[in-house]
Design an enzyme around this catalytic site. Sequence first.
Site, PDB file in Angstrom:
ATOM      1  N   ARG A  90      -0.514  -6.979  12.696  1.00 49.78           N
ATOM      2  CA  ARG A  90      -1.272  -6.667  13.440  1.00 49.78           C
ATOM      3  C   ARG A  90      -1.863  -7.766  14.712  1.00 49.78           C
ATOM      4  O   ARG A  90      -1.910  -7.339  15.854  1.00 49.78           O
ATOM      5  CB  ARG A  90      -2.610  -5.829  12.971  1.00 49.78           C
ATOM      6  CG  ARG A  90      -2.369  -4.687  12.396  1.00 49.78           C
ATOM      7  CD  ARG A  90      -3.148  -3.349  12.218  1.00 49.78           C
ATOM      8  NE  ARG A  90      -3.081  -2.483  11.703  1.00 49.78           N
ATOM      9  CZ  ARG A  90      -3.949  -1.689  10.926  1.00 49.78           C
ATOM     10  NH1 ARG A  90      -5.146  -2.035  11.000  1.00 49.78           N
ATOM     11  NH2 ARG A  90      -3.477  -0.726  10.084  1.00 49.78           N
ATOM     12  N   GLU A  92      -0.056   4.481   0.687  1.00 47.98           N
ATOM     13  CA  GLU A  92      -0.208   5.627   1.422  1.00 47.98           C
ATOM     14  C   GLU A  92       0.997   6.194   2.063  1.00 47.98           C
ATOM     15  O   GLU A  92       1.888   5.128   2.535  1.00 47.98           O
ATOM     16  CB  GLU A  92      -1.344   5.519   2.427  1.00 47.98           C
ATOM     17  CG  GLU A  92      -2.590   5.353   1.789  1.00 47.98           C
ATOM     18  CD  GLU A  92      -3.260   3.772   1.453  1.00 47.98           C
ATOM     19  OE1 GLU A  92      -2.172   3.095   1.259  1.00 47.98           O
ATOM     20  OE2 GLU A  92      -4.446   3.705   1.653  1.00 47.98           O
ATOM     21  N   SER A 152     -10.953  -6.870   8.237  1.00 49.91           N
ATOM     22  CA  SER A 152     -12.075  -6.375   7.486  1.00 49.91           C
ATOM     23  C   SER A 152     -12.665  -7.531   6.559  1.00 49.91           C
ATOM     24  O   SER A 152     -11.565  -8.396   5.864  1.00 49.91           O
ATOM     25  CB  SER A 152     -11.571  -5.174   6.499  1.00 49.91           C
ATOM     26  OG  SER A 152     -11.618  -4.098   7.148  1.00 49.91           O
ATOM     27  N   GLU A 197      -7.781  -2.075  14.395  1.00 49.72           N
ATOM     28  CA  GLU A 197      -8.666  -2.853  13.438  1.00 49.72           C
ATOM     29  C   GLU A 197      -7.528  -4.233  13.132  1.00 49.72           C
ATOM     30  O   GLU A 197      -6.422  -3.902  12.576  1.00 49.72           O
ATOM     31  CB  GLU A 197      -8.909  -2.243  12.280  1.00 49.72           C
ATOM     32  CG  GLU A 197      -9.560  -2.999  11.167  1.00 49.72           C
ATOM     33  CD  GLU A 197      -9.649  -2.194   9.792  1.00 49.72           C
ATOM     34  OE1 GLU A 197      -9.898  -1.193   9.597  1.00 49.72           O
ATOM     35  OE2 GLU A 197      -9.395  -3.005   8.619  1.00 49.72           O
ATOM     36  N   ARG A 246       0.936  -1.125  -0.066  1.00 47.91           N
ATOM     37  CA  ARG A 246       0.106  -0.017   0.013  1.00 47.91           C
ATOM     38  C   ARG A 246       0.827   1.268  -0.058  1.00 47.91           C
ATOM     39  O   ARG A 246       1.775   1.236   0.742  1.00 47.91           O
ATOM     40  CB  ARG A 246      -0.847   0.119   1.231  1.00 47.91           C
ATOM     41  CG  ARG A 246      -1.657  -1.397   1.329  1.00 47.91           C
ATOM     42  CD  ARG A 246      -2.979  -1.325   1.539  1.00 47.91           C
ATOM     43  NE  ARG A 246      -3.804  -2.329   1.355  1.00 47.91           N
ATOM     44  CZ  ARG A 246      -4.682  -2.994   2.114  1.00 47.91           C
ATOM     45  NH1 ARG A 246      -5.362  -2.146   2.945  1.00 47.91           N
ATOM     46  NH2 ARG A 246      -5.201  -4.051   1.760  1.00 47.91           N
ATOM     47  N   ARG A 297       0.908   1.612  13.364  1.00 50.58           N
ATOM     48  CA  ARG A 297       0.272   0.298  12.839  1.00 50.58           C
ATOM     49  C   ARG A 297      -0.034  -0.034  11.534  1.00 50.58           C
ATOM     50  O   ARG A 297      -0.842  -0.798  10.950  1.00 50.58           O
ATOM     51  CB  ARG A 297      -1.210   0.409  13.790  1.00 50.58           C
ATOM     52  CG  ARG A 297      -1.966   1.349  13.251  1.00 50.58           C
ATOM     53  CD  ARG A 297      -3.192   1.669  14.272  1.00 50.58           C
ATOM     54  NE  ARG A 297      -3.671   3.113  14.223  1.00 50.58           N
ATOM     55  CZ  ARG A 297      -4.194   3.364  13.314  1.00 50.58           C
ATOM     56  NH1 ARG A 297      -4.959   2.467  12.652  1.00 50.58           N
ATOM     57  NH2 ARG A 297      -4.638   4.756  12.945  1.00 50.58           N
ATOM     58  N   HIS A 298       0.636   0.987  10.653  1.00 51.52           N
ATOM     59  CA  HIS A 298       0.682   0.850   9.208  1.00 51.52           C
ATOM     60  C   HIS A 298       2.141   0.508   8.633  1.00 51.52           C
ATOM     61  O   HIS A 298       3.023   1.255   9.132  1.00 51.52           O
ATOM     62  CB  HIS A 298       0.069   2.004   8.673  1.00 51.52           C
ATOM     63  CG  HIS A 298      -1.423   2.343   8.588  1.00 51.52           C
ATOM     64  ND1 HIS A 298      -1.906   3.229   9.734  1.00 51.52           N
ATOM     65  CD2 HIS A 298      -2.389   1.768   8.045  1.00 51.52           C
ATOM     66  CE1 HIS A 298      -3.274   3.157   9.536  1.00 51.52           C
ATOM     67  NE2 HIS A 298      -3.460   2.298   8.557  1.00 51.52           N
TER      68      HIS A 298
END
Length: 418
Positions: free
Chosen positions: A392, A199, A344, A341, A197, A205-206
């Site tokens: 996570r 971003e 999902s 999270e 990803r 946490r990313h």
Amino acid sequence: MEKTLHGWVNNVKRVGKIIFFEVIDNLSLKPVTVVIKKGNEDLWNKALSVKIGCAIEIKGFVPKKIISKRGREIHATNIVILSSPLEPLPIDVTGKTGAMLDTYIDYRYIALRLPKFRAIFKIRAGIVRAAREFLENEGFIEIHTPKIAGAGAEGGATVFTLKYFEKTAFLSQSPQLYKQMMIASLPRVYEITPYFRAEKFNTPRHLNESWGIDVEMGFIDSEEDVMILLEKLIRHIFSYVIKNYRNELEILGRDKIKIPSLPFPRLTYDEVLSILEEKGLKIKWGEDLDSEAERTLGDIMAKRGHEVYFITKYPWSAKPFYIMCEKDISRAFDLDYIGLELASGGQREHRYDVLKENMIKKGLDPQDFSFYTEAFKFGMPPHGGFGLGLDRLTMVVVGAANIREVVLFPRDRTRLIP
Ligand code: ATP
Ligand code: MG
């Protein structure tokens, strides 16, 4: 009985006429105390030249009476230094002096000589093994889908691009589209896979490269079937780790962790909004929950005795095109652990026409995804699944505050090497 020990010297101590080494045994990765008593001149001199960090071979015998508190002890009769460090180690492997997280990552291969770091990565491996064991028992087939993709999984989201001969390709953000396509013939599949990803994350946490346990199942009645599978998977992982990694959990001060009990609470998005509003946090209906909202909810749920819980019935506006919806409510859910999270998932749209309409509603051109939509023409059953973040999940099991602690060589905004 004579024994041979191979490993690394983690500590050297001399007390008068005795030298002690702490050696990590290469087979068990557990510390062994090596004792050398003055007497044999050659052996004594060899022992004096042993430095912290050496790779070493020790021959010796296990004494009848063990002095070491650890209970693993060998009295050396021969020492071979296999490799001596060229410089002092960049990390204190005796564990007395700590270092910055960045240093531990830069020198991960030395940091892992410390029990606490080994414990984290052994547990991480155990989590993967537990997930495989559970999913295989449930009849899921492990698949491997391309990580070089010709189209982004969720269209608008940020992807890394790469030059692919004459074309531009993307690094896969998730196996979403491919695992769904498999449901046309294999109704239970899973993949343990990296997500890329792009971003510009700057959070604990990313990461830009993270790992997930991705599952998809066909012939479901609703997303509830998927949630039931996910909560069973989470419980299996917790119980597997508690059973097989007691020592590691103790090293990490996590020996009190409990298997979350069934069923995990299910809060609807609307319930979450009103819980948050009572705390003075107002979220506009239709928006995703930001990290502040997630954390506030996590605290409230933890106080109620629930560390793990589902959030269900998200507005469709906050979820991707492939999620099934009825008017503006989607069949998507998240699984959170004290505000973090973990997963999902949801029921997917399996009806060809509706899927294409939904793509258009999300501003995507179905033409760009025809390789995917084609699979929905030939008897695609109702299906659903989830992506569970492995990094996570490892964080919450080992009690790490930063995702970088549980990834060997993390990839974030600034870190590309090592
Ligand atoms: P978030 O909202 O926390 O940024 P997401 O909703 O974008 O995550 P999903 O697409 O739902 O992520 O991915 C499934 C799971 O994979 C997430 O619940 C999370 O556990 C994990 N995950 C996703 N992106 C990342 C990331 N950048 N770093 C670490 N884990 C991630
Ligand atoms: Mg998500």
